[in-house]
Scaffold this active site. Sequence first.
Site, PDB file in Angstrom:
ATOM      1  N   CYS A  69      31.650   9.528  -9.395  1.00  0.00           N
ATOM      2  CA  CYS A  69      31.723   8.063  -9.336  1.00  0.00           C
ATOM      3  C   CYS A  69      32.923   7.695  -8.487  1.00  0.00           C
ATOM      4  CB  CYS A  69      31.836   7.474 -10.745  1.00  0.00           C
ATOM      5  SG  CYS A  69      32.034   5.673 -10.759  1.00  0.00           S
TER       6      CYS A  69
ATOM      7  N   ASN B 104      34.063   4.642  -7.255  1.00  0.00           N
ATOM      8  CA  ASN B 104      34.877   3.536  -7.762  1.00  0.00           C
ATOM      9  C   ASN B 104      35.648   3.968  -9.003  1.00  0.00           C
ATOM     10  OD1 ASN B 104      34.074   1.620  -5.816  1.00  0.00           O
ATOM     11  ND2 ASN B 104      32.226   1.142  -6.961  1.00  0.00           N
TER      12      ASN B 104
ATOM     13  N   HIS C 138      21.441  10.315  -3.653  1.00  0.00           N
ATOM     14  CA  HIS C 138      21.229   8.942  -3.186  1.00  0.00           C
ATOM     15  C   HIS C 138      20.028   8.883  -2.259  1.00  0.00           C
ATOM     16  CE1 HIS C 138      25.036   7.133  -4.620  1.00  0.00           C
ATOM     17  NE2 HIS C 138      25.466   8.370  -4.513  1.00  0.00           N
TER      18      HIS C 138
ATOM     19  N   GLU D 231      21.850   1.917  -9.665  1.00  0.00           N
ATOM     20  CA  GLU D 231      22.435   3.202 -10.028  1.00  0.00           C
ATOM     21  C   GLU D 231      21.644   3.919 -11.117  1.00  0.00           C
ATOM     22  OE1 GLU D 231      26.577   4.036 -10.278  1.00  0.00           O
ATOM     23  OE2 GLU D 231      27.118   2.007  -9.642  1.00  0.00           O
ATOM     24  N   ARG D 232      21.554   5.210 -10.944  1.00  0.00           N
ATOM     25  CA  ARG D 232      20.909   6.076 -11.927  1.00  0.00           C
ATOM     26  C   ARG D 232      21.612   5.941 -13.279  1.00  0.00           C
ATOM     27  NH1 ARG D 232      21.833  12.477 -11.051  1.00  0.00           N
ATOM     28  NH2 ARG D 232      23.920  11.602 -10.992  1.00  0.00           N
TER      29      ARG D 232
ATOM     30  N   CYS E 178      29.083   0.345  -5.869  1.00  0.00           N
ATOM     31  CA  CYS E 178      28.890   1.770  -6.129  1.00  0.00           C
ATOM     32  C   CYS E 178      29.614   2.534  -5.028  1.00  0.00           C
ATOM     33  CB  CYS E 178      27.413   2.117  -6.146  1.00  0.00           C
ATOM     34  SG  CYS E 178      27.067   3.882  -6.322  1.00  0.00           S
TER      35      CYS E 178
ATOM     36  N   THR F 245      30.100   5.922  -4.476  1.00  0.00           N
ATOM     37  CA  THR F 245      29.347   7.000  -3.838  1.00  0.00           C
ATOM     38  C   THR F 245      28.162   6.435  -3.064  1.00  0.00           C
ATOM     39  OG1 THR F 245      28.062   7.381  -5.858  1.00  0.00           O
ATOM     40  CG2 THR F 245      30.018   8.767  -5.517  1.00  0.00           C
ATOM     41  N   GLY F 246      27.588   5.327  -3.561  1.00  0.00           N
ATOM     42  CA  GLY F 246      26.504   4.679  -2.840  1.00  0.00           C
ATOM     43  C   GLY F 246      26.958   4.136  -1.498  1.00  0.00           C
TER      44      GLY F 246
END
Length: 283
Positions: A75, A77, A168, A217-218, A226, A228-229
């Site tokens: 994650c 953030n 992703h 998000e999953r 997000c 990583t997004g």
Amino acid sequence: MKLKFTKMHGAGNDFVVIDAISQHIDFTPEQWKALADRRFGVGADQMLVVEKPQSDNVDFRYRIYNADGGEVEQCGNGARAFVRFVTDKGLTGKRAIRVETMAGVIEPRLEADGRITVDMGAPILDAEKVPFNAAGLEAKPEGGDSLWPLDVNDKTTWISVVSMGNPHAVQVVEHVDTAPVNVDGPAIEHHPRFPRRVNAGFMEIIDRHAIRLRVFERGAGETLACGTGACAAVVAGIRRGLLDSPVKVATRGGELSIAWAGTGSPVMLTGPAVTVFEGEMEI
């Protein structure tokens, strides 16, 4: 037991952060889910747990639980909130730390302006390792990327698949405000071609150094940001020939900055991390 916690957010992506060095934490998925509940618990997209390291060459261990109670790998953030937490709590005097996660070691750094930069490592671009089951599909080349057709709600959506330690699926949309995030997002998250589920990113290109982004998000649903997004979207955009590093990513919760020099290089994520309040509750 009484649980001491800190509520934090990074660009609106909100967290319950728990010091598991000074208190014993051993919760079930149901307890994590109850803690994340916005009506009956504290409320959060993810719970972040600060632990002692298990290796000699790192400073802390970092564990992440989604709002559905499941533990996940990474994650971005949250990593920034992690740094702000351990710094503010006096758990470290370093401005740069090494932190072990389920996805590997990350190296976040507190900047002079108060923002935090996280070395997220190099993205995984091999579809099989994301993991994505591409059996029977034919990819469409775009720039240096391969776009994969995904059947979603009776239509074909072309996606880039990227892992930032977590999977992703990124698509380009004309207008992010009207994108079917909460309709197609769940279908993409649970698509059978993603054996570990996936985070669904919807990216609008503003110019070669700016995008707007929404992510379903999953295990958490759509969040205000997000990390990583954002990394995955920028990597996909650069590989497709649509973006140039660095890229400003406007999310519904705030702005992130992503830099990536290309294949094999780490993705650098920079953004804010804010403490909202401290609390204590009976578990």
